[in-house]
Write a protein that holds these residues in place. Structure first.
Motif, PDB file in Angstrom:
ATOM      1  N   ARG A 316       0.820  -1.212   0.000  1.00 26.79           N
ATOM      2  CA  ARG A 316       0.000   0.000   0.000  1.00 26.79           C
ATOM      3  C   ARG A 316       0.858   1.268   0.000  1.00 26.79           C
ATOM      4  O   ARG A 316       2.001   1.256   0.425  1.00 26.79           O
ATOM      5  CB  ARG A 316      -0.918   0.008   1.226  1.00 26.79           C
ATOM      6  N   THR A 344      -2.310   1.488  -5.277  1.00 30.41           N
ATOM      7  CA  THR A 344      -3.089   1.253  -4.066  1.00 30.41           C
ATOM      8  C   THR A 344      -2.818   2.300  -2.988  1.00 30.41           C
ATOM      9  O   THR A 344      -1.681   2.492  -2.570  1.00 30.41           O
ATOM     10  CB  THR A 344      -2.753  -0.147  -3.500  1.00 30.41           C
ATOM     11  N   ASN A 345      -3.859   2.957  -2.530  1.00 28.85           N
ATOM     12  CA  ASN A 345      -3.767   3.984  -1.477  1.00 28.85           C
ATOM     13  C   ASN A 345      -2.723   5.051  -1.766  1.00 28.85           C
ATOM     14  O   ASN A 345      -2.006   5.499  -0.862  1.00 28.85           O
ATOM     15  CB  ASN A 345      -3.474   3.336  -0.104  1.00 28.85           C
ATOM     16  N   GLU A 348      -3.277   8.275   0.322  1.00 24.54           N
ATOM     17  CA  GLU A 348      -2.846   8.150   1.715  1.00 24.54           C
ATOM     18  C   GLU A 348      -1.317   8.255   1.800  1.00 24.54           C
ATOM     19  O   GLU A 348      -0.765   8.913   2.687  1.00 24.54           O
ATOM     20  CB  GLU A 348      -3.302   6.808   2.307  1.00 24.54           C
TER      21      GLU A 348
END
Lengths: 384, 294
Positions: A316, A344-345, A348
């Motif tokens: 991630r 992915t992410n 974030e």
């Protein structure tokens, strides 16, 4: 893993393929002692991972001890296309009636082994293939069946060698196939394979490339590690277990996955820059791997900017971002870094990087923009 | 529809009890893949989070009706694992493991071609296969792919495949099946196998093909596309600037003797009517244009 000629000859000898009596050494006194032992005339040959040794003065015939000493001292330390000669091979000279070519390698299209045999040896096989393709007899071998002696004999006959060479050639080629399979080689090549005036067939040269994936079956292959052609940067990366290839530009590249790393190098070129390296840190991007990669890149004085290109799949974005920050705490980096983090992410991960951004750590969202930024930084660093 | 695997595919994991096999096997199960069994001769009768472990692939097939297998066995055991699965009658074998010797690969490729023509092998050294929303076998992160088509993807590279899936998803484009054939010298399934399957699949309307330097698989695919494909194809080939004689990470990615260059591959594909992008993003944009005009 590419073997030097002497390593290839020792490899052949293990499988019963006749090679000339000789030894390798890194000093002149030993060279003379070897020459005295095997008997004159001898050939003194530079051991380097490049062709064109003869033209560069790296292969010389010696009739006596004085000549052996002179040639050995001239060849050791010689620079052949950027490869400095550290080792020479001294062997008894052979009388040659005819020169042939023989090899086995994998035919990736046919997905079977390919044997090539030609009566026109001693020259570049690529030249023969272009100018006179009919002069190369080819044979495909199904790995589940192997090379049979009948098949091998028919192949030798198709190559139109001197009839005196037939039995000797069949014997050597059966052994060569065995060495290729049992030794897990990517390539075994004899050029020239010679017929002596006395009728024996003999391997006068040896070109062997071994499959690095098969070392668990051949623990002794670690001995070839020290003689692989690597520059200082590649040596350091290899010691850390990184997939690194040195290039000659100013933008250091770190990416995850071989395809993405190749693509990153391409994109840097496309936007007018020059990559300093290819570096694949694999699927994950944890702090240990990342700091190792940064260290290797940082030690390359040519690097003026670093482009870190990570696509998160299973790994991630947060993990990647934390890995990068942790790595930057461990290694002091001289060149500015441009990060592109996607997958992915990604959001974030970018949020974690945000507070750390500065003139020396920048972030872009696309591969192209990040490449442009890194190239711009590298250029301004080089000019400033 | 999808190619090779769908929601009915039952999969046995060879090496489910190892750390990698367990991690990805459970992720695949969570995605919705029918992970029905694992094998380990020393742990038969036990289970991994409720997935039963059998001694052999044959035992697992008999008890569960599995028709596919996924191999997470370390490299030295891959040859034995592939042959065991084929002999047991598995129809689709996915070998994820990297670092398998080329001679082993050449051996089991030919063994399957000669003796088990109904068994398809994918890999080794590949990310696996995903038919989004139906089945995910291997190490692809399932959520980066949008289900439903109309695009099929076939790729030699792992991360570039993920990149392609993700970019299409960002553009709102779905995928029927994405096949990672892997970067090794003797891949069990070729570009052409996948292109033919996509051509025959009514739900796949366009195909994205991601190649890289080394060998001649892209050139062969170009010939196939020219002769047999009615569906539009976009492509990207990695390694334009790779120096000759240096392996670029994958065992198969090497330019040797002037052959296998990215330039030659891109030219062959363009010649066959394929829209070739200069980088992965451009290939994605070309695909978006095609999909918009379908």
């Amino acid at each position: 893993m590419d073997l030097l000629e002497y390593q290839g000859k020792q490899f052949f000898a293990q499988y019963g393929i006749p090679v000339s009596d000789g030894e390798a050494t890194d000093n002149v006194d030993d060279a003379v002692a070897i020459a005295e032992r095997v008997g004159y005339p001898v050939v003194v040959k530079a051991q380097v991972h490049t062709g064109g040794r003869g033209k560069a003065g790296g292969v010389k015939l010696a009739e006596n001890a004085d000549e052996a000493r002179m040639h050995a001292s001239n060849i050791l330390g010689l620079d052949i296309k950027g490869h400095v000669v550290k080792t020479i091979w001294v062997e008894i000279a052979s009388d040659i009636a005819e020169e042939y070519y023989a090899s086995f390698t994998l035919d990736r299209s046919a997905k079977q082994h390919l044997g090539m045999l030609s009566a026109e040896g001693g020259v570049e096989i690529e030249t023969v293939a272009e100018e006179n393709p009919d002069a190369i007899a080819k044979i495909h071998v199904d790995p589940t069946v192997g090379l049979t002696e009948d098949q091998c004999r028919a192949w030798v006959e198709a190559a139109n060698l001197n009839p005196d060479a037939t039995d000797g050639a069949v014997d050597i080629l059966m052994k060569l196939y065995n060495a290729y399979v049992e030794g897990d080689a990517d390539l075994v090549e004899i050029n020239p394979l010679i017929l002596k005036p006395t009728g024996e067939v003999h391997a006068l040269d040896a070109k062997v490339s071994l499959d690095g994936n098969a070392t668990y079956e051949h623990p002794d292959y670690t001995k070839y590690d020290a003689t692989q052609p690597r520059d200082e940067r590649e040596e350091a990366a290899h010691a850390k277990g990184l997939q690194y290839v040195g290039l000659d530009g100013s933008v250091g590249v770190i990416a995850n996955g071989a395809g993405l790393a190749m693509s990153t190098v391409d994109v840097v070129n496309q936007v007018g820059g020059k990559p300093a390296n290819f570096l694949d840190i694999g699927g994950g991007a944890n702090a240990d791997v990342m700091s190792g990669a940064m260290e290797v890149i940082n030690n390359d004085p040519a690097v003026k900017a670093i482009f870190i290109n990570i696509f998160g799949g299973i790994t991630r974005g947060e993990e990647v971002a934390n890995g990068i920050i942790e790595a930057m705490n461990r290694v002091t980096i001289d060149a500015p870094i441009v990060i592109r983090l996607d997958g992915t992410n990604a959001n974030e991960g970018r949020a974690i990087l945000e507070p750390h951004l500065s003139d020396s750590l920048m972030m872009e969202t696309t591969m192209l923009d990040a490449a442009r930024k890194a190239v711009e930084l590298a250029d301004s660093q080089a000019n400033g | 529809m999808s190619i090779f695997v769908d929601e009915n595919t039952k999969v046995v994991y060879q090496g489910l009890t190892g750390s990698q096999g367990r991690y990805y096997g459970l992720l695949n199960k969570e995605y919705g893949t029918q992970v029905v069994a694992g094998t380990n001769p020393k742990k038969a009768g036990t289970d991994v989070e409720g997935i039963p472990i059998f001694a052999t692939v044959a035992d697992a097939m008999e008890a569960t009706g599995a028709t596919a297998s996924c191999i997470f066995i370390p490299a030295p055991g891959v040859k034995g694992a592939v042959l065991e699965a084929a002999e047991a009658g598995i129809e689709f074998i996915v070998a994820i493991t990297e670092g398998v010797p080329a001679h082993d690969e050449a051996y089991f490729f030919n063994k399957l071609r000669n003796d088990f023509p109904n068994t398809r092998l994918l890999g080794p050294n590949c990310p696996g296969i995903i038919s989004p929303g139906k089945c995910n076998i291997g190490i692809t992160a399932g959520h980066i792919a949008k289900a439903g088509g109309p695009v099929g993807i076939v790729s030699r590279s792992g991360t570039l495949t993920y990149q392609a899936l993700y970019e299409l998803k960002e553009k709102g484009i779905g995928v029927t099946t994405c096949v990672g054939i892997g970067g090794d010298p003797v891949p069990g399934t070729s570009f052409i196998d996948c292109l033919a399957a996509f051509e025959a699949d009514p739900e796949t309307k366009a195909v994205m093909m991601i190649g890289e330097i080394g060998g001649s698989a892209e050139e062969e695919a170009a010939e196939f596309i020219k002769a047999n494909m009615s569906k539009p194809v976009t492509s990207y080939v990695a390694g334009v600037t790779a120096p000759p004689g240096k392996k670029m990470g994958h065992a198969g990615a090497i330019v040797s003797g002037g052959k296998g260059t990215a330039q030659a591959k891109m030219e062959a594909l363009a010649d066959a009517g394929v829209k070739v992008g200069q980088n992965p993003t451009e290939a994605g944009e070309l695909m978006a244009e095609i999909v918009a005009n379908l």
